[in-house]
Scaffold this active site. Structure first.
Site, PDB file in Angstrom:
ATOM      1  NE  ARG A 188      12.128  28.630  19.263  1.00 52.82           N
ATOM      2  CZ  ARG A 188      11.990  27.935  20.584  1.00 52.82           C
ATOM      3  NH1 ARG A 188      11.121  27.009  20.602  1.00 52.82           N
ATOM      4  NH2 ARG A 188      12.708  28.277  21.597  1.00 52.82           N
ATOM      5  CE  LYS A 202      11.386  31.338  23.300  1.00 52.16           C
ATOM      6  NZ  LYS A 202      10.429  31.061  24.340  1.00 52.16           N
ATOM      7  CD  GLU A 243       2.948  26.654  24.338  1.00 44.62           C
ATOM      8  OE1 GLU A 243       4.098  26.202  24.246  1.00 44.62           O
ATOM      9  OE2 GLU A 243       2.559  27.530  23.848  1.00 44.62           O
TER      10      GLU A 243
HETATM   11  N1  PXG Z   1       6.333  26.884  24.996  1.00 44.59           N
HETATM   12  C1  PXG Z   1       6.422  28.318  25.314  1.00 44.59           C
HETATM   13  C2  PXG Z   1       5.092  29.259  25.268  1.00 44.59           C
HETATM   14  C3  PXG Z   1       7.735  28.725  25.811  1.00 44.59           C
HETATM   15  O1  PXG Z   1       7.812  30.125  26.092  1.00 44.59           O
HETATM   16  C4  PXG Z   1       8.455  26.515  25.462  1.00 44.59           C
HETATM   17  C5  PXG Z   1       7.069  26.380  25.069  1.00 44.59           C
HETATM   18  C6  PXG Z   1       9.765  25.412  25.695  1.00 44.59           C
HETATM   19  O2  PXG Z   1      10.433  25.734  24.124  1.00 44.59           O
HETATM   20  P1  PXG Z   1      12.013  25.365  24.258  1.00 44.59           P
HETATM   21  O3  PXG Z   1      12.428  25.776  23.013  1.00 44.59           O
HETATM   22  O4  PXG Z   1      12.536  26.332  25.374  1.00 44.59           O
HETATM   23  O5  PXG Z   1      12.204  24.101  24.467  1.00 44.59           O
HETATM   24  C7  PXG Z   1       8.857  27.980  25.953  1.00 44.59           C
HETATM   25  C8  PXG Z   1      10.144  28.366  26.276  1.00 44.59           C
HETATM   26  C9  PXG Z   1      11.520  31.860  31.145  1.00 44.59           C
HETATM   27  C10 PXG Z   1      11.853  30.977  30.030  1.00 44.59           C
HETATM   28  O6  PXG Z   1      11.796  32.915  31.238  1.00 44.59           O
HETATM   29  C11 PXG Z   1      10.598  30.525  29.231  1.00 44.59           C
HETATM   30  C12 PXG Z   1      10.905  29.629  28.210  1.00 44.59           C
HETATM   31  C13 PXG Z   1      12.442  29.202  27.792  1.00 44.59           C
HETATM   32  C14 PXG Z   1      13.286  29.729  28.706  1.00 44.59           C
HETATM   33  C15 PXG Z   1      13.262  30.502  29.697  1.00 44.59           C
HETATM   34  O7  PXG Z   1      10.297  31.568  31.923  1.00 44.59           O
HETATM   35  N2  PXG Z   1       9.930  29.093  27.263  1.00 44.59           N
END
Ligand code: PXG
Length: 292
Positions: A53, A152, A185
């Site tokens: 990713r 991301k 989301e």
């Molecule tokens: N949507 C968004 C906008 C995210 O930022 C996810 C979905 C979930 O994706 P993953 O690949 O992690 O299953 C994310 C991920 C934080 C923090 O610091 C945020 C995420 C991951 C880790 C830490 O709040 N977001």
């Protein structure tokens, strides 16, 4: 001084010395990308998927990551080793690099690669037992024709505005709708709902990040002999759901028991959510790329 060792462009630094230029376009314009990765039980969970990713995000914003995929993997594992991580959180950041005060990246000679291996706990343990209260926010998720939510990127203001609005409303997490009013989301997680035993999640094109935990959860659901239906969901669908849970590398899998003041199901985490959480936990303990 902290003993943590942080990787920046080929070297490891103590935390106090881990600094980047104020002319880095990652800071000046949010021009860059990142990944948030988990380590469990001495292994980096879904490492290949996260790196895929990262390189896709880079491609989408025309950023040439200056090191190979294999080197990137080594940096992640080495960062964990140097910081004695068995259970932790790895933040990989690639910025556009140092430029001038013009927005154009033409003057940025080389992207910077940063790797921080530390720990994270987004929610206290009680929320995994009792469930979260969430709200939908006035701030909508950016559309696919804007900055694609699939990237991301270091531009998290859209998510942060929603997070602040949720916090002001006394909620632990915020749900963003897209411009059509469908659920996209949460500020930092994907969302699943369960109704009459069927499991649903918004499609990526509704404005969701292609979450690693989302994919992993869908795989778990398959092993339970069920399937996840990817379809547009409205606030109404959330209000009348039997169970709701969120997925993310930071949040892991966390149940939701209240949406915009409506109690979800029986107001406590549901049975199917509990089953998925247990299976996820097992998977995190037993799979991943070994650090040691
Ligand atoms: N949507 C968004 C906008 C995210 O930022 C996810 C979905 C979930 O994706 P993953 O690949 O992690 O299953 C994310 C991920 C934080 C923090 O610091 C945020 C995420 C991951 C880790 C830490 O709040 N977001």
């Amino acid at each position: 001084m902290s003993t943590s060792k942080i990787y920046i462009d080929g070297k490891f630094y103590d935390q106090a010395d881990a600094k980047i230029s104020v002319f880095d376009h990652g800071l000046l314009y949010g021009d860059g990308i990142f990944e948030g990765i988990r380590a469990y039980n001495g292994r980096v969970f879904l490492l290949k998927e996260h790196l895929d990713r990262l390189y896709d995000s880079a491609k989408a914003i025309l950023l040439q990551i200056p090191i190979s995929y294999d080197e990137m993997q080594k940096i992640v594992l080495e960062s964990c080793k140097l910081n004695n991580i068995r259970d932790g959180y790895i933040r990989l950041v690639v910025t556009r690099g140092v430029g001038d005060l013009g927005m154009s990246p033409d003057k940025c000679s080389k992207p910077s690669v940063i790797c921080i291996a530390a720990t994270i706990q987004l929610y206290p343990e009680e929320f995994y037992v009792k469930g979260l209260k969430v709200v939908t926010t006035p701030t909508q998720r950016m559309g696919n024709a804007m900055l694609s939510p699939a990237i991301k990127s270091l531009n998290y203001l859209n998510n942060i505005m929603a997070k602040i609005e949720g916090n002001l409303a006394g909620a632990q997490e915020s749900i963003l709708l897209n411009a059509e009013g469908y659920v996209a989301e949460c500020s930092g997680d994907n969302i699943f709902i369960i109704k009459k035993g069927q499991i649903f999640t918004p499609p990526i094109y509704a404005g969701a990040l292609g979450g690693m935990t989302r994919k992993c959860t869908m795989d778990i659901i398959k092993t339970m002999g069920k399937q996840t239906v990817e379809t547009n969901l409205t606030r109404y669908d959330l209000f009348v759901a039997d169970e709701i849970f969120l997925t993310g590398s930071g949040a892991e899998i966390v149940p939701v028991v209240n949406v915009d003041g409506r109690i979800i199901g029986e107001g406590k985490p549901g049975a199917i959510t509990g089953d998925i959480m247990r299976r996820f936990k097992d998977l995190t303990r037993t799979t991943g790329v070994p650090i040691y």
